[in-house]
Enzyme design. Structure first.
Site, mmCIF file in Angstrom:
data_model
loop_
_atom_site.group_PDB
_atom_site.id
_atom_site.type_symbol
_atom_site.label_atom_id
_atom_site.label_comp_id
_atom_site.label_asym_id
_atom_site.label_seq_id
_atom_site.Cartn_x
_atom_site.Cartn_y
_atom_site.Cartn_z
ATOM 1 N N THR A 212 0.846 -1.154 0.158
ATOM 2 C CA THR A 212 0.016 0.047 -0.044
ATOM 3 C C THR A 212 0.738 1.316 0.022
ATOM 4 O O THR A 212 1.995 1.305 0.516
ATOM 5 C CB THR A 212 -0.855 0.046 1.143
ATOM 6 O OG1 THR A 212 -0.288 0.063 2.405
ATOM 7 C CG2 THR A 212 -1.921 -1.044 1.253
ATOM 8 N N GLU A 260 -4.179 4.484 3.691
ATOM 9 C CA GLU A 260 -3.384 3.408 2.765
ATOM 10 C C GLU A 260 -4.088 3.023 1.789
ATOM 11 O O GLU A 260 -5.241 2.850 1.893
ATOM 12 C CB GLU A 260 -2.683 2.330 3.686
ATOM 13 C CG GLU A 260 -1.971 2.671 4.809
ATOM 14 C CD GLU A 260 -1.647 1.532 5.767
ATOM 15 O OE1 GLU A 260 -0.581 0.478 5.088
ATOM 16 O OE2 GLU A 260 -1.882 1.316 6.987
#
Length: 316
Positions: A212, A260
């Site tokens: 991420t 994220e």
């Protein structure tokens, strides 16, 4: 479009203009009515349209610690205003000294001496000057003295968002905080966006097979409620479908709230240090702690599948 920070940035030879004043956070659909009206009036008169706004938000100076979460940073607001046809944006540094400027002095120093206003366009509840003493009626009086028109535009659009409440930045912030991305989108006319720089986190996503981009958001950003969302990641001029996680990572006893974004089906992305944007399309589920790592991985795979479907439906 010209961008000025402070009165001293305004060109000395600046002529008459049509002006609208406000925080305009989010440039939502109600704001757009006022700004479009100002632009249309400017085109009729053959002069520029100017938006006057403030930084920081006035509430932070008048009541320190009360800065509201921001729906859009100033550069994004300016871009949205440019798309509406605005010719110049004036950002006035809102200081303690500036907050003491009377409504009458604001009219003279900003509207008359610097912007040479021919017309001023505002919403019905517009307030300005020290202790918000100035209102539309006072502005109309000043217009008769200093030769500018005042046009009042009703900005209160309604829809399904918030159960039919009039559209406003306050309502939008509430919906974002509740994770109601559909409601926020109805008011904004676009998905809610969060921006920031990609920084190194714990890199657990990479270890789990879902790398991420950990976005260090800009100060005072309006962050959606904790949970998983479908959306887009904007980076290096590319728009990528994304599964977005907001929260503290309870699975790993995290304490710091993060945003994220996992770029779906993209491998080998290196975004560290880049300024990116994340658009929130739809809420998928709330934040949770699972009984095992395998259970978490299974849920993450299901989340990505659901996000892929939601983005595909959006793009269809």
């Amino acid at each position: 479009m010209q961008r000025w920070r402070g009165l001293e940035d305004i060109p000395e030879d600046w002529g008459r203009s049509v002006v609208t004043i406000g925080s305009y956070d989010g440039v939502h659909r109600g704001h757009q009515l006022i700004i479009r009206h100002a632009v249309d009036r400017a085109r009729e008169l053959g002069i520029p349209a100017v938006v006057v706004t403030f930084d920081p938000h006035p509430s932070e100076v008048v009541r320190p610690g009360s800065h509201p979460p921001l729906l859009a940073p100033h550069h994004t607001r300016a871009e949205l205003m440019a798309e509406l046809g605005v010719d110049a944006v004036l950002i006035l540094p809102f200081t303690t000294e500036f907050s003491k400027l009377s409504a009458a002095d604001f009219v003279v120093k900003v509207l008359v001496d610097k912007l040479h206003a021919k017309a001023v366009v505002e919403g019905p509840n517009f307030r300005f000057g020290h202790k918000a003493a100035g209102n539309v009626e006072f502005l109309i009086e000043q217009g008769t003295v200093y030769d500018f028109e005042v046009e009042v535009v009703d900005l209160f659009v309604r829809g399904e968002a918030g159960g039919g409440e009039p559209f406003s930045s306050t309502l939008t912030r509430r919906l974002v905080a509740e994770g109601d991305m559909a409601g926020a989108r109805e008011i904004l006319g676009r998905p809610h966006r969060v921006e920031g720089v990609v920084v190194r986190g714990a890199q657990r996503g990479r270890e789990l097979g879902f790398p991420t981009a950990n976005v260090e958001t800009l100060p005072h950003t309006a962050i959606p409620a904790d949970g998983v969302y479908a959306g887009y990641l904007h980076a290096q001029g590319e728009v990528m479908p994304a599964a977005i996680s907001v929260g503290t990572n309870p699975q790993f006893d995290g304490t710091e709230r993060t945003v994220e974004a996992y770029a779906i089906d993209r491998l080998g992305l290196d975004l560290y240090g880049l300024h990116v944007a994340v658009d929130f399309l739809a809420y998928v589920r709330g934040q949770a702690k699972f009984d095992s790592l395998d259970a978490l991985l299974e849920q993450m795979a299901e989340d990505v599948k659901r996000c892929r479907e939601l983005v595909a439906a959006e793009d269809a």
